[in-house]
Design an enzyme around this catalytic site. Structure first.
Site, PDB file in Angstrom:
ATOM      1  N   GLU A  46       0.813  -1.220   0.000  1.00  0.00           N
ATOM      2  CA  GLU A  46       0.000   0.000   0.000  1.00  0.00           C
ATOM      3  C   GLU A  46       0.846   1.269   0.000  1.00  0.00           C
ATOM      4  O   GLU A  46       0.525   2.236  -0.705  1.00  0.00           O
ATOM      5  CB  GLU A  46      -0.949  -0.009   1.199  1.00  0.00           C
ATOM      6  CG  GLU A  46      -2.149  -0.938   1.051  1.00  0.00           C
ATOM      7  CD  GLU A  46      -1.830  -2.397   1.314  1.00  0.00           C
ATOM      8  OE1 GLU A  46      -2.709  -3.251   1.100  1.00  0.00           O
ATOM      9  OE2 GLU A  46      -0.680  -2.689   1.742  1.00  0.00           O
ATOM     10  N   GLN A 105      -7.873  -2.462  -1.097  1.00  0.00           N
ATOM     11  CA  GLN A 105      -8.759  -3.623  -1.145  1.00  0.00           C
ATOM     12  C   GLN A 105      -9.811  -3.545  -0.030  1.00  0.00           C
ATOM     13  O   GLN A 105     -10.972  -3.877  -0.234  1.00  0.00           O
ATOM     14  CB  GLN A 105      -7.938  -4.900  -1.031  1.00  0.00           C
ATOM     15  CG  GLN A 105      -8.646  -6.121  -1.566  1.00  0.00           C
ATOM     16  CD  GLN A 105      -7.662  -7.268  -1.780  1.00  0.00           C
ATOM     17  OE1 GLN A 105      -7.231  -7.901  -0.817  1.00  0.00           O
ATOM     18  NE2 GLN A 105      -7.321  -7.516  -3.034  1.00  0.00           N
ATOM     19  N   PHE A 106      -9.378  -3.099   1.143  1.00  0.00           N
ATOM     20  CA  PHE A 106     -10.265  -2.765   2.253  1.00  0.00           C
ATOM     21  C   PHE A 106      -9.696  -1.507   2.906  1.00  0.00           C
ATOM     22  O   PHE A 106      -8.476  -1.351   2.985  1.00  0.00           O
ATOM     23  CB  PHE A 106     -10.341  -3.907   3.281  1.00  0.00           C
ATOM     24  CG  PHE A 106     -10.956  -5.160   2.746  1.00  0.00           C
ATOM     25  CD1 PHE A 106     -12.316  -5.390   2.836  1.00  0.00           C
ATOM     26  CD2 PHE A 106     -10.166  -6.125   2.128  1.00  0.00           C
ATOM     27  CE1 PHE A 106     -12.887  -6.547   2.324  1.00  0.00           C
ATOM     28  CE2 PHE A 106     -10.720  -7.286   1.611  1.00  0.00           C
ATOM     29  CZ  PHE A 106     -12.090  -7.507   1.714  1.00  0.00           C
ATOM     30  N   ASP A 114      -9.378  -0.804   5.826  1.00  0.00           N
ATOM     31  CA  ASP A 114      -8.527  -1.178   6.951  1.00  0.00           C
ATOM     32  C   ASP A 114      -7.051  -1.216   6.544  1.00  0.00           C
ATOM     33  O   ASP A 114      -6.161  -0.933   7.352  1.00  0.00           O
ATOM     34  CB  ASP A 114      -8.918  -2.568   7.469  1.00  0.00           C
ATOM     35  CG  ASP A 114     -10.411  -2.731   7.661  1.00  0.00           C
ATOM     36  OD1 ASP A 114     -10.857  -2.872   8.799  1.00  0.00           O
ATOM     37  OD2 ASP A 114     -11.143  -2.719   6.637  1.00  0.00           O
ATOM     38  N   PHE A 115      -6.787  -1.598   5.292  1.00  0.00           N
ATOM     39  CA  PHE A 115      -5.407  -1.797   4.853  1.00  0.00           C
ATOM     40  C   PHE A 115      -4.670  -0.490   4.587  1.00  0.00           C
ATOM     41  O   PHE A 115      -3.463  -0.497   4.306  1.00  0.00           O
ATOM     42  CB  PHE A 115      -5.372  -2.668   3.597  1.00  0.00           C
ATOM     43  CG  PHE A 115      -5.914  -4.058   3.799  1.00  0.00           C
ATOM     44  CD1 PHE A 115      -6.194  -4.555   5.067  1.00  0.00           C
ATOM     45  CD2 PHE A 115      -6.162  -4.879   2.708  1.00  0.00           C
ATOM     46  CE1 PHE A 115      -6.694  -5.840   5.250  1.00  0.00           C
ATOM     47  CE2 PHE A 115      -6.661  -6.165   2.878  1.00  0.00           C
ATOM     48  CZ  PHE A 115      -6.927  -6.645   4.159  1.00  0.00           C
ATOM     49  N   HIS A 156     -11.364  -6.131   8.522  1.00  0.00           N
ATOM     50  CA  HIS A 156     -12.037  -5.897   7.249  1.00  0.00           C
ATOM     51  C   HIS A 156     -13.355  -5.138   7.428  1.00  0.00           C
ATOM     52  O   HIS A 156     -14.162  -5.090   6.508  1.00  0.00           O
ATOM     53  CB  HIS A 156     -12.341  -7.225   6.534  1.00  0.00           C
ATOM     54  CG  HIS A 156     -11.139  -8.000   6.132  1.00  0.00           C
ATOM     55  ND1 HIS A 156     -10.396  -8.732   7.022  1.00  0.00           N
ATOM     56  CD2 HIS A 156     -10.539  -8.158   4.924  1.00  0.00           C
ATOM     57  CE1 HIS A 156      -9.391  -9.330   6.382  1.00  0.00           C
ATOM     58  NE2 HIS A 156      -9.449  -8.989   5.114  1.00  0.00           N
TER      59      HIS A 156
END
Length: 662
Positions: free
Chosen positions: A401, A423-424, A426-427, A468
Site C-alpha cells: 500500500e 482492497q479494504f 482497513d489496509f 475488514h
C-alpha cells in the site's frame, strides 16, 4: 602532493573535467559558509554533505535537465548543479519568501517543478515510491527519461524502500536508485543497520541490475552513471547503485562525530573527493593553481552577493487566510447536470459506471490496486476495465500500500491523475504515512498537489471481523490537506466519485461494503457531478435534526419508518471534509434538537466535532443537549450477534426517543 584516489583515463573533454571540478567546489564553499552562519544563529539547522559532493554532482550532471531528481539531506550538489539561484536557496534556509516553501518547511524539504527536483520528507522511505510514480509517467508517455532518487544506507531499512524497489522491478520502471552508503545512520554504524556485505547485493532478490561505485571518485561517478542512464533511456528498467562514501560531519551539526573512531575519520579525510580531484587535475595539467584561485574567488563572490540579497529580504509575513488557502489546490468545480435517462443501479454498479465514465473522460487516468485487472477487484468493481482501457491504465499491484500510494503521488507530480483501490479501507494503515504526511501536506509545503483518489471499501455488517470492517474516516478528517467523501446512495456515489476524480487534491472516497449490493436507486446514465461540501436533506421536519452518513443514514431512515409521527430533518452529510456546516446550523436552529449517528466508535469520531460546532455556533437555539450515538469502544468483532451488539444501529431508536422527550 599526489591524489589518494586513482582516476582512470577517460575520453572526457577538458571543459567537462573542469566543469566537474567547479560544480563540486560550489556546494563545498556554500557549506563552509553555511556552517559559519549556523554558528552565528542565522540558519536553524544544517545537514552536511561535505565529502559526498562527487555523488550529487556526478549523478546530476549525467542526467538530462528535464529528468526528475529526488534528493535527500546531503545533496546540495543536486540543487546547485541544476543552477537554482543561490539567493533562493539561502531564502529557503532562512524561511523567507524567495524560498520554495513560504517559510513552512526547512532545508531541503521542498520541490520545484521549474528545476525538476522533488525534495524529501523526514520519513525518508517515501522518496523511492514517488520516484516510481514519476518513472511510470515517463514510461506511459514514452518519454525515454530516467528518474533518479537518493537515500542513505540507513533509509534502506525502511519498508517503503523494499516496496518501491519491488514495484519498480515488477513494472520495469526507469529509475536510478542511488544509495549513499556513508557509514552511519545518525550514530548507528552500518553493521547495526544491515547484515550483508553490500547493499547492492540486495538487488539480486528484486531481479534488478546493480552496481557499486566509489562515491568519492567524481570521474567514476560521472562516467558510469552517464553510461547507465543512457542505457536505461534505451531500455527502461530500474538500476540500483550503491555509492561507497563517508559522512565527514555529524548527521546534523548538533550531533557531532564523537561516536566515529578518529582513525576512520582520518582515513576518509584522505579520500576527500574535491581535494583529490583538484590534485589530479593539477597533475594532468588540466588545472593551474591560478585558475583554481580564480574559481574559488568567483564562487565566494557569488555566495556573498546572493547572501546580501537574502539578508536584505524582509521577514516573511502571512495571514491566516493565506495559510488556510494554501492547504488545498484551487479547484473550480464544474457542475455537470444529470440526464433524465436513468437506470436502477446498486451502489456497486453506480461506482463501476462512474469509474468507467471517468476513465473515458480522462484518457490518461490510471487506476491501481491489488487484483483489479483481469480479476476485476475483490468486489468486481473494475471487472472488464482491462479490456476497455488496457493494462497500462488498469494496473495490478503487489501487496504494498505505501509504495502504490507514493507511486500515485509521483504520477501527480508528472501530471497524471490516478486512483488507488485499497482492497479494504482497513489496509490503508499499511500506507498511512504517505497519505497523511505526503499527499496531505505537499501543496501547503511547496505548492505541489496530489491528484489522487483513494477508494476505501469500508464498514461493518458483513461479519468480516476487526481487519475488514472498520469505518476509519476519522483518521483522515482531522488531517488538513485531505478531502473525505462518504456516500450512502448509488446516485451520490456516482456523482461524487466523478467530482473526486476531477478534484486535483487528495480525496479519500469511502464505499460501504454492506451497501454495495443492498441499496438500489435510479441513477442517471450519463456522466454527472455532485459538489463536495453539500449535504443532502433527505427528510424535512420540525421536531429534531438527525445527522448521519454512510450506512448510518439507512439506520436512521429505517427507525423513522417505525415512528411516522416523528417530524425530523434527516441530513446525509455525504462529504465529511469539506463539511456542510451551513445546512447543519440552519436545521439546528429550526428544530432545536440534534442527534448525530455514526457507525464508528464514539470517542474522537466526527460526531464529536459536529457536536462541538453546534454547541459553539447554535447554543441559544438548542432545547436539549446535542446527542451522539455511536458504536462500542471496542474493535469490531466477527460473529454476527457480537457485531450487532457492537453497532450503534439498535441503540439509536431509544436514544432518539429519549432526546425527543427531554
Amino acid at each position: 602532493m599526489k591524489s589518494n584516489i586513482k582516476y582512470k583515463k577517460t575520453k572526457l573533454s577538458t571543459t567537462t573535467k573542469i566543469a566537474l571540478y567547479k560544480t563540486m567546489l560550489k556546494p563545498r564553499l556554500i557549506e563552509e559558509k553555511m556552517l559559519i552562519l549556523l554558528r552565528q544563529g542565522k540558519i536553524s539547522k544544517w545537514f552536511s554533505g561535505i565529502g559526498q559532493e562527487a555523488i550529487s554532482v556526478g549523478v546530476t550532471m549525467a542526467m538530462q535537465a528535464e529528468e526528475y531528481i529526488l534528493p535527500m539531506h546531503r545533496n546540495l550538489g543536486v540543487f546547485t548543479t541544476r543552477e537554482i539561484p543561490l539567493y533562493r536557496l539561502f531564502s529557503q534556509w532562512q524561511g523567507k519568501a524567495n524560498g520554495f516553501t513560504k517559510g513552512r518547511d526547512r532545508s531541503f524539504h521542498f520541490g520545484t517543478q521549474e528545476f525538476n527536483i522533488v525534495g524529501m520528507i523526514s520519513h525518508l522511505g517515501p522518496q523511492f515510491g514517488v520516484a516510481d510514480g514519476i518513472a511510470l509517467a515517463s514510461k506511459l508517455k514514452n518519454k525515454n527519461q530516467v528518474t533518479a532518487v537518493f537515500t542513505g544506507e540507513g533509509g534502506t531499512s525502511e519498508g517503503d524502500i523494499h516496496e518501491a524497489l519491488n514495484v519498480a522491478s515488477v513494472w520495469q520502471l526507469p529509475v536510478l536508485f542511488c544509495i549513499e552508503n556513508n557509514g552511519y545512520g545518525l550514530s548507528t554504524p552500518t553493521k547495526e543497520q544491515y547484515n550483508c556485505e553490500n547493499l547492492a547485493d540486495r538487488a539480486l532478490g528484486y531481479g534488478m541490475e546493480s552496481h557499486i561505485i566509489d562515491g568519492n571518485n567524481i570521474l567514476e561517478v560521472y562516467t558510469k552513471i552517464s553510461e547507465i542512464t543512457e542505457s536505461i533511456r534505451k531500455k527502461p528498467r530500474p538500476v540500483l547503485i550503491e555509492f561507497k562514501t563517508f559522512r565527514m560531519r555529524g548527521h546534523e551539526e548538533a550531533s557531532g562525530t564523537k561516536y566515529v573512531p578518529q582513525d576512520l575519520m582520518d582515513q576518509w579525510a584522505e579520500k576527500d573527493p574535491i581535494e583529490n580531484y583538484r590534485l589530479h587535475l593539477l597533475t594532468e595539467g588540466v588545472l593551474t593553481e591560478k585558475e583554481d584561485a580564480i574559481f574559488k574567488a568567483e564562487i565566494k563572490a557569488e555566495i556573498d552577493t546572493h547572501l546580501d540579497k537574502t539578508n536584505a529580504e524582509e521577514v516573511i509575513v502571512s495571514t491566516e487566510s493565506n495559510e488556510l488557502n494554501d492547504v488545498y489546490k484551487d479547484f473550480e468545480y464544474q457542475n455537470i447536470e444529470e440526464s433524465s435517462n436513468t437506470n436502477e443501479l446498486r451502489l456497486i454498479d453506480a461506482i463501476h459506471e462512474g469509474l468507467k465514465q471517468s476513465m473515458e473522460k480522462h484518457d490518461d487516468l490510471v487506476i491501481m490496486g491489488q487484483d483489479i485487472a483481469e480479476y476485476g477487484g475483490v468486489f468486481k468493481i473494475t471487472d472488464g476495465f482491462v479490456e476497455a482501457f488496457g493494462k497500462d491504465r488498469v494496473r495490478n499491484t503487489p501487496i504494498c500500500e505505501s509504495a502504490i500510494i507514493e507511486t500515485a503521488m509521483g504520477l501527480s507530480i508528472a501530471g497524471i491523475k490516478s486512483i488507488v483501490e485499497l482492497q479494504f479501507s482497513d489496509f490503508v494503515t499499511s500506507g498511512f504515512n504517505p497519505v497523511v504526511n505526503y499527499l496531505a501536506k505537499s501543496h501547503y509545503r511547496w505548492n505541489q498537489n496530489a491528484d489522487v483518489v483513494l477508494r476505501m471499501p469500508c464498514g461493518a455488517g458483513v461479519a468480516a471481523g476487526p481487519f475488514h470492517s472498520q469505518t476509519n474516516e476519522a483518521w483522515f478528517t482531522k488531517t488538513p490537506g485531505l478531502k473525505v467523501v462518504y456516500p450512502a446512495f448509488p446516485k451520490d456515489a456516482k456523482g461524487l466519485l466523478a467530482t473526486a476524480i476531477n478534484d486535483p487534491n487528495p480525496v479519500l472516497f469511502f464505499e460501504h461494503k454492506a451497501l454495495y449490493r443492498s441499496i438500489r436507486q435510479e441513477v442517471p446514465t450519463d456522466y454527472f457531478t455532485i459538489p463536495f461540501g453539500k449535504a443532502a436533506t433527505l427528510k424535512q421536519g420540525t421536531d429534531i435534526t438527525i445527522i448521519a452518513y454512510g450506512q448510518a443514514v439507512h439506520w436512521a431512515l429505517n427507525t423513522l419508518e417505525k415512528h411516522k409521527d416523528i417530524s425530523a430533518d434527516v441530513i446525509d452529510l455525504r462529504s465529511l471534509q469539506p463539511l456542510d456546516t451551513e445546512t447543519i446550523y440552519a436545521s439546528t436552529k429550526k428544530t432545536g434538537r440534534v442527534i448525530i449517528l455514526q457507525e464508528d466508535s464514539l470517542f474522537g469520531g466526527i460526531a464529536s466535532d459536529i457536536s462541538a460546532l453546534i454547541m459553539e455556533n447554535c447554543f441559544e437555539s438548542l432545547d436539549a443537549p446535542v446527542k451522539r450515538v455511536a458504536s462500542l469502544e471496542t474493535p469490531i468483532p466477527f460473529i454476527n450477534h457480537l457485531e450487532d451488539q457492537y453497532l450503534a444501529r439498535d441503540k439509536f431508536e431509544d436514544e432518539l426517543l429519549a432526546l425527543l422527550a427531554y
